[in-house]
Design a protein around this motif. Sequence first.
Motif, mmCIF file in Angstrom:
data_model
loop_
_atom_site.group_PDB
_atom_site.id
_atom_site.type_symbol
_atom_site.label_atom_id
_atom_site.label_comp_id
_atom_site.label_asym_id
_atom_site.label_seq_id
_atom_site.Cartn_x
_atom_site.Cartn_y
_atom_site.Cartn_z
ATOM 1 N N ASP A 108 43.196 117.956 20.480
ATOM 2 C CA ASP A 108 43.912 118.611 21.562
ATOM 3 C C ASP A 108 43.773 117.728 22.803
ATOM 4 N N PRO A 109 44.881 117.298 23.413
ATOM 5 C CA PRO A 109 44.776 116.345 24.524
ATOM 6 C C PRO A 109 44.036 116.886 25.735
ATOM 7 N N ASP A 110 44.048 118.189 25.964
ATOM 8 C CA ASP A 110 43.303 118.764 27.082
ATOM 9 C C ASP A 110 41.843 118.995 26.724
ATOM 10 N N ARG A 111 41.628 119.562 25.559
ATOM 11 C CA ARG A 111 40.267 119.932 25.155
ATOM 12 C C ARG A 111 39.418 118.719 24.820
ATOM 13 N N ASP A 112 40.008 117.684 24.210
ATOM 14 C CA ASP A 112 39.226 116.608 23.616
ATOM 15 C C ASP A 112 39.170 115.322 24.429
ATOM 16 N N PHE A 113 39.910 115.260 25.553
ATOM 17 C CA PHE A 113 39.888 114.038 26.355
ATOM 18 C C PHE A 113 39.611 114.345 27.818
ATOM 19 N N ALA A 114 38.845 113.464 28.451
ATOM 20 C CA ALA A 114 38.595 113.520 29.888
ATOM 21 C C ALA A 114 39.461 112.449 30.548
ATOM 22 N N PRO A 115 40.397 112.818 31.411
ATOM 23 C CA PRO A 115 41.248 111.823 32.067
ATOM 24 C C PRO A 115 40.438 110.886 32.961
ATOM 25 N N ILE A 116 40.830 109.617 32.963
ATOM 26 C CA ILE A 116 40.201 108.638 33.863
ATOM 27 C C ILE A 116 41.207 108.181 34.914
ATOM 28 N N THR A 117 42.294 107.550 34.482
ATOM 29 C CA THR A 117 43.315 107.107 35.415
ATOM 30 C C THR A 117 44.633 106.827 34.703
ATOM 31 N N PHE A 118 45.724 107.100 35.375
ATOM 32 C CA PHE A 118 47.037 106.631 34.943
ATOM 33 C C PHE A 118 47.067 105.121 35.129
ATOM 34 N N ILE A 119 47.838 104.422 34.306
ATOM 35 C CA ILE A 119 47.905 102.964 34.411
ATOM 36 C C ILE A 119 49.295 102.501 34.828
ATOM 37 N N ALA A 251 47.767 105.531 29.922
ATOM 38 C CA ALA A 251 46.689 106.044 30.759
ATOM 39 C C ALA A 251 45.367 105.891 30.020
ATOM 40 N N LEU A 252 44.285 105.886 30.783
ATOM 41 C CA LEU A 252 42.951 105.681 30.220
ATOM 42 C C LEU A 252 42.190 107.000 30.199
ATOM 43 N N TYR A 253 41.533 107.260 29.051
ATOM 44 C CA TYR A 253 40.781 108.497 28.840
ATOM 45 C C TYR A 253 39.415 108.180 28.230
ATOM 46 N N ALA A 254 38.537 109.165 28.295
ATOM 47 C CA ALA A 254 37.255 109.145 27.583
ATOM 48 C C ALA A 254 37.157 110.445 26.787
ATOM 49 N N PRO A 255 36.274 110.504 25.802
ATOM 50 C CA PRO A 255 36.070 111.778 25.109
ATOM 51 C C PRO A 255 35.623 112.861 26.094
ATOM 52 N N SER A 256 36.042 114.090 25.842
ATOM 53 C CA SER A 256 35.624 115.180 26.721
ATOM 54 C C SER A 256 34.107 115.298 26.713
ATOM 55 N N ALA A 257 33.586 115.868 27.753
ATOM 56 C CA ALA A 257 32.139 116.022 27.972
ATOM 57 C C ALA A 257 31.475 114.725 28.410
ATOM 58 N N ALA A 260 30.492 113.322 34.472
ATOM 59 C CA ALA A 260 31.360 113.063 35.622
ATOM 60 C C ALA A 260 31.020 111.766 36.349
ATOM 61 N N PRO A 261 29.726 111.417 36.536
ATOM 62 C CA PRO A 261 29.442 110.142 37.211
ATOM 63 C C PRO A 261 29.989 108.938 36.452
ATOM 64 N N ILE A 262 30.024 109.013 35.126
ATOM 65 C CA ILE A 262 30.575 107.908 34.338
ATOM 66 C C ILE A 262 32.090 107.849 34.504
ATOM 67 N N ILE A 263 32.741 109.007 34.506
ATOM 68 C CA ILE A 263 34.188 109.033 34.738
ATOM 69 C C ILE A 263 34.508 108.432 36.106
ATOM 70 N N PRO A 295 41.542 111.261 38.258
ATOM 71 C CA PRO A 295 41.503 111.994 36.987
ATOM 72 C C PRO A 295 42.282 113.306 37.057
ATOM 73 N N GLU A 296 42.209 113.990 38.199
ATOM 74 C CA GLU A 296 42.892 115.267 38.332
ATOM 75 C C GLU A 296 44.414 115.088 38.281
#
Length: 321
Positions: A108-119, A251-257, A260-263, A295-296
């Motif tokens: 699930d793109p919302d549940r499973d990924f943490a947004p980082i930045t649009f490219i 866009a660049l993402y990381a796994p959810s969870a 926040a400091p790493i994001i 990210p938001e």
Amino acid sequence: MSPLGRRTVLALAGAALAAPALAYPERPLRIVIGGPPGGLNDIVARAMAQPLAALLGQSVVVENRPGAGASIGATFAARAAPDGYTLWMGIVDTQAILPTSMRNLAYDPDRDFAPITFICNAPFAMAVGPSKPAIGSFEALMAAAAVRPEAISFSSWGVASTPHLAMQRIILPRRIEMLHVPFAGAAPALQAVVAGQVDCTVLPAGGVAQMAQVGRVRPLAVLAKQRVALLPEVPTLLELGGELDAGLWLALYAPSATPAPIITRLNAAAHEAMRTPAFVETLRQQGAVPEPSTPEELGALGRRERQAWAQVVRATGAFLD
């Protein structure tokens, strides 16, 4: 069309860089992409990897995991440890289209990924190859395709991909049927047109421009609000009476969870990488420019794009079982 538009985010990036130092990263990172070498996401990921490595002080490798409309790579990245060492180069297909077109999608793109930045957003161009030497305009292509169902074939990088849906949005209102020939990536889809195996295509303008420069394809239209600098003589579809403005965003993402400091650290580093001359030039060659975001903003974009593309998928019936 740029899904985000221009954002004043450089100040945000500077603030992030001033955040307290982290031990992260302490080992190499990888950017996973869902396509084979040679596609736009592969080109952009490799262009970002070098400056990102310099900024983070660790090597950054690109890992290709193609297949199933890029869902294999997306699922792999979504299930990776949320520690900031596995990143995902998402595209509009994986983040906005597959959630509707693939009924049994494993992430699930919302549940499973943490947004980082649009490219960036790269505009599409329509082109015809040597199999149709008499076709020299968009109108001529539409007329040839109208002769009989599937008289003209077109390539894409998969069923329900952005090129497939873009072409469907062009021909369906005209009650034209073309033969869709999917391939396992943008590079083989374009090469099939060059080789005369397929008549035409809608693909990112950068690859089309490269083949046009050596006379291997003839661009007929760009799917953008304004003409593309790489193809200045090619009219927009809007100029030709169409209404479609479409491209491929990344866009660049990381796994959810992922903490926040790493994001925050990755967002700042990615923004710095996107300002390097080499990266800017890579995007220019693809008809795109860097468009860093928070990210938001990226999260909100993904939700809007899913709603918009869901309507297209349902209208075209482009479902994957």
